[in-house]
Design a protein around this motif. Structure first.
Motif, PDB file in Angstrom:
ATOM      1  N   VAL A   1      19.986 -15.231 -46.550  1.00 18.66           N
ATOM      2  CA  VAL A   1      20.734 -14.233 -45.791  1.00 18.66           C
ATOM      3  C   VAL A   1      21.792 -13.514 -46.636  1.00 18.66           C
ATOM      4  O   VAL A   1      22.431 -12.578 -46.153  1.00 18.66           O
TER       5      VAL A   1
ATOM      6  N   TYR B   1      25.152 -29.395 -47.825  1.00 14.83           N
ATOM      7  CA  TYR B   1      24.305 -28.244 -47.471  1.00 14.83           C
ATOM      8  C   TYR B   1      25.060 -26.919 -47.607  1.00 14.83           C
ATOM      9  O   TYR B   1      24.544 -25.954 -48.178  1.00 14.83           O
TER      10      TYR B   1
ATOM     11  N   GLU C   1      31.286 -21.013 -44.069  1.00 14.68           N
ATOM     12  CA  GLU C   1      30.178 -21.524 -43.259  1.00 14.68           C
ATOM     13  C   GLU C   1      30.561 -22.834 -42.562  1.00 14.68           C
ATOM     14  O   GLU C   1      30.114 -23.105 -41.444  1.00 14.68           O
TER      15      GLU C   1
ATOM     16  N   GLN D   1      22.208 -18.484 -50.672  1.00  8.10           N
ATOM     17  CA  GLN D   1      21.930 -19.057 -49.341  1.00  8.10           C
ATOM     18  C   GLN D   1      20.618 -19.846 -49.280  1.00  8.10           C
ATOM     19  O   GLN D   1      20.426 -20.744 -50.054  1.00  8.10           O
ATOM     20  N   SER D   2      19.694 -19.454 -48.398  1.00 11.59           N
ATOM     21  CA  SER D   2      18.512 -20.296 -48.165  1.00 11.59           C
ATOM     22  C   SER D   2      17.572 -20.411 -49.362  1.00 11.59           C
ATOM     23  O   SER D   2      16.702 -21.282 -49.364  1.00 11.59           O
TER      24      SER D   2
ATOM     25  N   TYR E   1      27.403 -13.650 -39.563  1.00 15.43           N
ATOM     26  CA  TYR E   1      27.700 -14.901 -38.856  1.00 15.43           C
ATOM     27  C   TYR E   1      28.356 -15.910 -39.791  1.00 15.43           C
ATOM     28  O   TYR E   1      28.971 -16.870 -39.350  1.00 15.43           O
TER      29      TYR E   1
ATOM     30  N   ASN F   1      24.178 -25.352 -37.409  1.00 17.37           N
ATOM     31  CA  ASN F   1      23.841 -26.398 -38.379  1.00 17.37           C
ATOM     32  C   ASN F   1      24.441 -27.745 -37.962  1.00 17.37           C
ATOM     33  O   ASN F   1      23.825 -28.787 -38.183  1.00 17.37           O
TER      34      ASN F   1
HETATM   35  O1  DON Z   1      22.369 -22.271 -42.745  1.00 11.49           O
HETATM   36  C1  DON Z   1      22.501 -21.053 -42.751  1.00 11.49           C
HETATM   37  O2  DON Z   1      22.475 -20.392 -41.716  1.00 11.49           O
HETATM   38  C2  DON Z   1      22.718 -20.358 -44.083  1.00 11.49           C
HETATM   39  N1  DON Z   1      23.512 -21.174 -44.954  1.00 11.49           N
HETATM   40  C3  DON Z   1      21.421 -20.058 -44.767  1.00 11.49           C
HETATM   41  C4  DON Z   1      20.460 -19.264 -43.917  1.00 11.49           C
HETATM   42  C5  DON Z   1      19.517 -18.425 -44.683  1.00 11.49           C
HETATM   43  O3  DON Z   1      19.767 -17.968 -45.782  1.00 11.49           O
HETATM   44  C6  DON Z   1      18.260 -18.038 -43.994  1.00 11.49           C
HETATM   45  N2  DON Z   1      17.449 -17.168 -44.812  1.00 11.49           N
HETATM   46  N3  DON Z   1      16.946 -16.129 -44.657  1.00 11.49           N
END
Ligand code: DON
Length: 304
Positions: A258, A189, A158, A63-64, A27, A165
């Motif tokens: 992710v 972010y 992103e 990422q998260s 995504y 988001n």
């Molecule tokens: O905001 C998001 O969707 C991504 N930048 C980060 C999401 C993420 O890594 C969730 N973790 N498992």
């Protein structure tokens, strides 16, 4: 003395033959190019010995996992004032879920889901002179790794596709829980999430959560109470609607992303980072979870 090197090499060998490696996140289009066959693991113990296996020195998108780092910087700046704007309860929902946010009047469940992380970004933007630069410096200094960088391609990718988001940020704004512009907060972010580093570099960062707030050079970044709280949040909220399963199988505070990374730690004993880009249905690294389950089972070293 535990043979960490032997154990992680063995785990890496065992995982090689697994065919179902999950699905790479797509995504965010730029993440879809990751190679599912990569697997790396790096562990640092409390005596500062390092153990590595597989692709532990290859940079990936954290990422998260970055949400723990921005939370650490924000707590260092505003400390407990943060909890007026973000709660500390597990959500039991996916990381980008929006319905609870509306039901609870714009107060995100915790700082590790996307909405909560956006509030943390907003705090940093209000508090730091040059937010993106200052955050990167904070991260580089803790790890003593000046090559850690934002991956502009991932951040842009992103920015183009992160509609959920945008929705979360506008919802927060509508409830008066964002001080800054939606676009400014999202830009920060998306950059934060795009941080690229290896398992080895990320383990050097997570050392502070294992070592009661002090980095590998013994500089104190967080006090013991702040670290207690961050670790508690990782345990209860670090894997979203799979936090129970991670505690059950692995038994460590940790955080996933992710990009396929997982960082976890046992206070005063070790911190460990795995990377394997294939995700399970809850968005957590499939092989990473298996590897960490084997690690805590074989060493007997979990918080439980
Ligand atoms: O905001 C998001 O969707 C991504 N930048 C980060 C999401 C993420 O890594 C969730 N973790 N498992």
């Amino acid at each position: 003395m535990i043979d960490f090197q032997g154990i992680i090499e063995d785990i890496t060998r065992n995982l090689k033959s697994i065919e179902d490696r999950g699905t790479v996140a797509s995504y965010i289009p730029e993440l879809a190019i990751a190679n599912k066959h990569k697997f790396g693991i790096h562990l640092i113990d409390s005596q500062n010995n390092s153990y590595s296996a597989g692709d532990a020195e290859e940079a990936f998108s954290i990422q998260s996992i970055s949400k723990v780092l921005s939370l650490a910087q924000a707590m260092g700046v505003v400390d407990n004032k943060l909890w007026k704007r973000v709660s500390v309860e597990p959500s039991g929902d996916p990381f980008n879920h929006l319905s609870l946010l509306e039901m609870e009047n714009g107060i995100p469940r915790n700082p590790l889901i996307n909405a909560g992380a956006l509030v943390v970004c907003d705090v940093l933007i209000s508090q730091l002179k040059n937010p993106k630069e200052d955050f990167l410096t904070f991260v580089r200094n803790i790890a003593n790794e000046p090559t850690i960088h934002y991956d502009e391609k991932v951040a842009l990718s992103e920015k183009r596709t992160g509609f959920k988001n945008y929705a979360a940020a506008y919802l927060l704004k509508s409830y008066g829980n964002l001080e800054n512009d939606v676009d400014t907060v999202l830009d920060f972010y998306f950059h934060q999430c795009s941080l690229a580093m290896s398992c080895k570099q990320l383990a050097k960062l997570f050392y502070i959560f294992m070592n009661r707030g002090k980095c590998l050079r013994e500089k104190e970044y967080l006090n013991i109470n702040q670290v207690k709280r961050i670790n508690a949040l990782m345990l209860t909220c670090g894997f979203y609607d799979e936090a129970g399963e991670f505690a059950f199988e692995v038994g460590l505070p940790g955080k996933s992303g992710v990009g396929g990374g997982i960082a976890a730690l046992l206070p005063d004993q070790y911190c460990v980072v795995t990377w394997s880009p294939g995700l399970n249905q809850k968005g957590n690294s499939k092989l990473g979870m298996l590897a960490l389950e084997q690690l805590t089972t074989r060493t007997g070293l979990s918080i439980f």
